[in-house]
Enzyme design. Structure first.
Site, mmCIF file in Angstrom:
data_model
loop_
_atom_site.group_PDB
_atom_site.id
_atom_site.type_symbol
_atom_site.label_atom_id
_atom_site.label_comp_id
_atom_site.label_asym_id
_atom_site.label_seq_id
_atom_site.Cartn_x
_atom_site.Cartn_y
_atom_site.Cartn_z
ATOM 1 N N SER A 29 1.164 -1.029 -0.352
ATOM 2 C CA SER A 29 0.272 -0.318 -0.046
ATOM 3 C C SER A 29 0.747 1.268 0.112
ATOM 4 C CB SER A 29 -0.906 -0.341 1.330
ATOM 5 O OG SER A 29 -1.769 0.956 0.734
ATOM 6 N N ASN A 30 0.449 2.292 0.643
ATOM 7 C CA ASN A 30 1.315 4.051 0.315
ATOM 8 C C ASN A 30 0.621 4.082 1.847
ATOM 9 O OD1 ASN A 30 -1.190 5.502 -0.463
ATOM 10 N ND2 ASN A 30 -1.287 4.256 -2.397
ATOM 11 N N ARG A 31 1.374 5.909 1.563
ATOM 12 C CA ARG A 31 1.016 6.436 2.820
ATOM 13 C C ARG A 31 -0.088 7.180 3.539
ATOM 14 N NH1 ARG A 31 5.187 5.976 5.882
ATOM 15 N NH2 ARG A 31 6.711 5.629 5.178
ATOM 16 N N ALA A 96 -4.710 7.789 -4.008
ATOM 17 C CA ALA A 96 -3.447 6.888 -3.976
ATOM 18 C C ALA A 96 -3.648 5.153 -4.403
ATOM 19 C CB ALA A 96 -2.408 7.283 -2.838
#
Ligand code: C5P
Length: 217
Positions: A29-31, A96
């Site tokens: 995943s991402n932030r 995102a």
């Protein structure tokens, strides 16, 4: 906001990160926290829009009054967005979205071994780019988080995805990007103008972005 300039409009916002499963307990995943997307959804609602919020996993409260569509992966986000696309006047892609997912999902938890592990990744659909191919009269708005050549990359992205507005975000700046309550962006339009904005709260930025959208109605 006393203006109801979005009355009668249906606005779909994507928000948050996506999660791409490796096995039953692991993901990539991402932030992203969803703060910008959720702020846009709240602001559009306050200005009279019908709002559909398609969101990856976040810790944020669901804004009261939006149609909330929780999703996990990019493919699921794309399918759900497609379900609603036909009736939308505006789509704002603030999520995102993970660009890649593991090529194989392991039904069993991967076991550790003594050697290195290679996970092959495959491309996810580019949701906004796919919507851009079938744009009709809709207004499409994207975000671009860049670390170099902000404006050039952003203009390129706007045209490639067939967007009307692109909100370009230099994520190397302090007070910009993932997780912060503020953002520092430049808004780029298909008409060719470039508007650098001062740092501001994501809730205020949401209204500036909606001002630019409502000029296009
Ligand atoms: O190409 P890039 O990922 O930088 O583009 C960012 C914009 O495109 C954002 O608006 C994001 O929500 C959208 N996007 C998307 N689907 C993807 C990747 C990005 O809709 N797979």
């Amino acid at each position: 906001n006393p203006r109801l300039d979005f009355a009668g409009k249906t606005v779909l916002v994507t928000s948050g990160p996506t999660r791409e499963a490796i096995d039953p307990v692991r993901f990539i995943s991402n932030r992203s926290t969803g703060k910008m997307g959720h702020a846009l959804a709240r602001a559009a609602l306050a200005r009279g829009a019908k709002v559909i919020l398609v969101s990856g996993p976040t810790d944020l409260p669901v804004p009261l009054g939006v149609e909330y569509v929780p999703v996990t992966s990019a493919e699921e986000m794309y399918r759900r967005v497609r379900d609603y696309y036909r009736d939308c006047d505006v789509v704002i892609g603030a999520a995102a979205v993970a660009d890649y997912r593991p090529r194989q999902f392991s039904q069993q938890k991967l076991k550790k071994g003594d050697s290195d592990l290679v996970i092959e990744l495959t491309r996810n659909p580019d949701i906004l780019a796919e919507l851009g191919k079938d744009k009709g009269n809709r207004i499409l708005v994207g975000f671009a988080a860049e670390t170099q050549d902000l404006i050039a990359n952003a203009v390129d992205k706007m045209h490639k995805k067939n967007l009307d507005l692109l909100v370009a975000n230099d994520v190397t700046l302090e007070g910009a990007g993932f997780g912060t309550d503020t953002n520092i962006v430049t808004i780029i339009s298909r008409q060719g103008d470039t508007t650098p904005l001062p740092g501001m709260a994501k809730s205020d930025l949401a209204n500036v972005i909606l001002d630019r959208i409502s000029e296009l109605f």
